[in-house]
Design a protein around this motif. Structure first.
Motif, PDB file in Angstrom:
ATOM      1  N   ASN A  23       0.823  -1.204   0.000  1.00  0.00           N
ATOM      2  CA  ASN A  23       0.000   0.000   0.000  1.00  0.00           C
ATOM      3  C   ASN A  23       0.862   1.261   0.000  1.00  0.00           C
ATOM      4  N   LYS A  34      -1.217   4.004  -1.663  1.00  0.00           N
ATOM      5  CA  LYS A  34      -2.482   4.320  -0.979  1.00  0.00           C
ATOM      6  C   LYS A  34      -3.610   4.623  -1.968  1.00  0.00           C
ATOM      7  N   LEU A  35      -3.852   3.660  -2.839  1.00  0.00           N
ATOM      8  CA  LEU A  35      -4.827   3.849  -3.907  1.00  0.00           C
ATOM      9  C   LEU A  35      -6.188   3.260  -3.540  1.00  0.00           C
ATOM     10  N   ARG A  36      -7.238   3.974  -3.896  1.00  0.00           N
ATOM     11  CA  ARG A  36      -8.586   3.477  -3.676  1.00  0.00           C
ATOM     12  C   ARG A  36      -8.941   2.466  -4.771  1.00  0.00           C
ATOM     13  N   PHE A  37     -10.126   1.882  -4.646  1.00  0.00           N
ATOM     14  CA  PHE A  37     -10.551   0.795  -5.526  1.00  0.00           C
ATOM     15  C   PHE A  37     -10.369   1.136  -7.001  1.00  0.00           C
ATOM     16  N   LYS A  59      -6.607   1.187  -8.131  1.00  0.00           N
ATOM     17  CA  LYS A  59      -5.668   0.203  -7.589  1.00  0.00           C
ATOM     18  C   LYS A  59      -4.792  -0.420  -8.667  1.00  0.00           C
ATOM     19  N   GLN A  65      -8.886  -5.684  -7.075  1.00  0.00           N
ATOM     20  CA  GLN A  65     -10.210  -5.124  -7.374  1.00  0.00           C
ATOM     21  C   GLN A  65     -11.271  -6.218  -7.388  1.00  0.00           C
ATOM     22  N   CYS A  84     -11.898  -7.318  -3.746  1.00  0.00           N
ATOM     23  CA  CYS A  84     -12.652  -6.300  -3.008  1.00  0.00           C
ATOM     24  C   CYS A  84     -14.116  -6.275  -3.440  1.00  0.00           C
ATOM     25  N   ARG A  87     -13.951   1.874  -1.318  1.00  0.00           N
ATOM     26  CA  ARG A  87     -12.977   1.243  -0.437  1.00  0.00           C
ATOM     27  C   ARG A  87     -11.548   1.334  -0.978  1.00  0.00           C
ATOM     28  N   TYR A  88     -10.626   1.034  -0.075  1.00  0.00           N
ATOM     29  CA  TYR A  88      -9.214   0.883  -0.408  1.00  0.00           C
ATOM     30  C   TYR A  88      -8.880  -0.598  -0.223  1.00  0.00           C
ATOM     31  N   HIS A 133      -7.514  -4.109   0.608  1.00  0.00           N
ATOM     32  CA  HIS A 133      -6.645  -4.344   1.756  1.00  0.00           C
ATOM     33  C   HIS A 133      -6.388  -5.839   1.901  1.00  0.00           C
ATOM     34  N   GLU A 186       0.934  -3.806  -5.429  1.00  0.00           N
ATOM     35  CA  GLU A 186      -0.207  -3.089  -4.854  1.00  0.00           C
ATOM     36  C   GLU A 186      -1.523  -3.689  -5.365  1.00  0.00           C
TER      37      GLU A 186
END
Length: 239
Positions: free
Chosen positions: A122, A125-128, A131, A157, A160, A171-172, A174, A206
């Motif tokens: 991460n 720090k990318l969101r959905f 990513k 993706q 998630c 979301r991010y 994880h 990532e």
């Protein structure tokens, strides 16, 4: 977009790779965090279906590709400076990590030393929605022993979206999503790629669940890592 490995020689790819399913660790496996995702141990050869699934699409995004590389490595050049001459002058040296012999996975939680299993990085720090656009990681195996990189065939993706069907867009992705995905019984396959000393990989860590491994090796292995935006095929490959 799932796992995509760049290759020219299918036989060479098959010789480097194996595939397996995963399992979640139990609470009594003290070396691991509870629920960590690890290989099942039942490694097998790639099938025709596997080869088809990991072959990149016609117009892939460089940021999503895995490449098996042999970077020009001169020991007199400090590792902090090495990658700047390899196609990305803005690459960042992340440091080194040493792994003991015969480790099924290698990454630990620095706070308590327990192994975390397959995980997502991460740094960016990318969101959905973004990513897939992160920087790729360059790894060089410094030896003395061989090592593997283990990669999930399902991307962050997709994982998630499967475990958060109504809220994934906000979301991010994880590592916890990977664990939830496996705990709920979703199919999750992995591929491991063998790397001799002096060899390495470029991978979107990532975006793809991953970890290192020295399973089956009597020797330790140290790896060096960089983060950057290397164009496809800028480094010499051998598969």
């Amino acid at each position: 977009m799932p796992l995509s490995i760049v290759y020219d020689d299918e036989a060479a790819l098959r010789a480097r790779c194996e595939t397996a399913t995963v399992r979640a660790t139990r609470r009594d496996e003290a070396a691991y965090e509870a629920g960590a995702v690890v290989p099942s141990g039942l490694w097998g050869q790639l099938t025709e279906t596997d080869i088809k699934s990991i072959t990149p699409p016609h117009r892939p995004l460089d940021s999503t590709l895995v490449e098996i590389v042999r970077p020009p490595f001169q020991r007199e050049i400090p590792l902090e400076d090495l990658a700047r001459s390899l196609g990305d002058a803005d690459s960042v040296f992340l440091g080194q990590a040493s792994a003991k012999p015969d480790m099924v996975t290698t990454t630990d939680n620095y706070q308590d030393g327990r192994l975390i299993g397959l995980h997502l990085d991460n740094w960016d720090k990318l969101r959905f929605a973004d990513k897939h656009a992160g920087r790729r990681r360059l790894c060089l195996n410094l030896g003395p022993g061989p090592r593997y990189v283990i990669l999930g065939a399902t991307d962050a993706q997709a994982v998630c979206r499967a475990v958060h069907p109504t809220s994934y867009a906000h979301r991010y992705p994880h590592t916890d999503d990977i664990r939830m995905h496996v705990a709920r019984g979703h199919l999750f396959r992995i591929v491991r790629i063998r790397l001799a000393p002096g060899e390495g990989y470029l991978a979107p860590t990532e975006y793809l669940p991953h970890d290192g491994s020295t399973e089956g090796s009597p020797l330790p292995s140290t790896a060096a890592f960089w983060l950057g935006r290397w164009p496809r095929r800028v480094l010499p490959t051998f598969v």
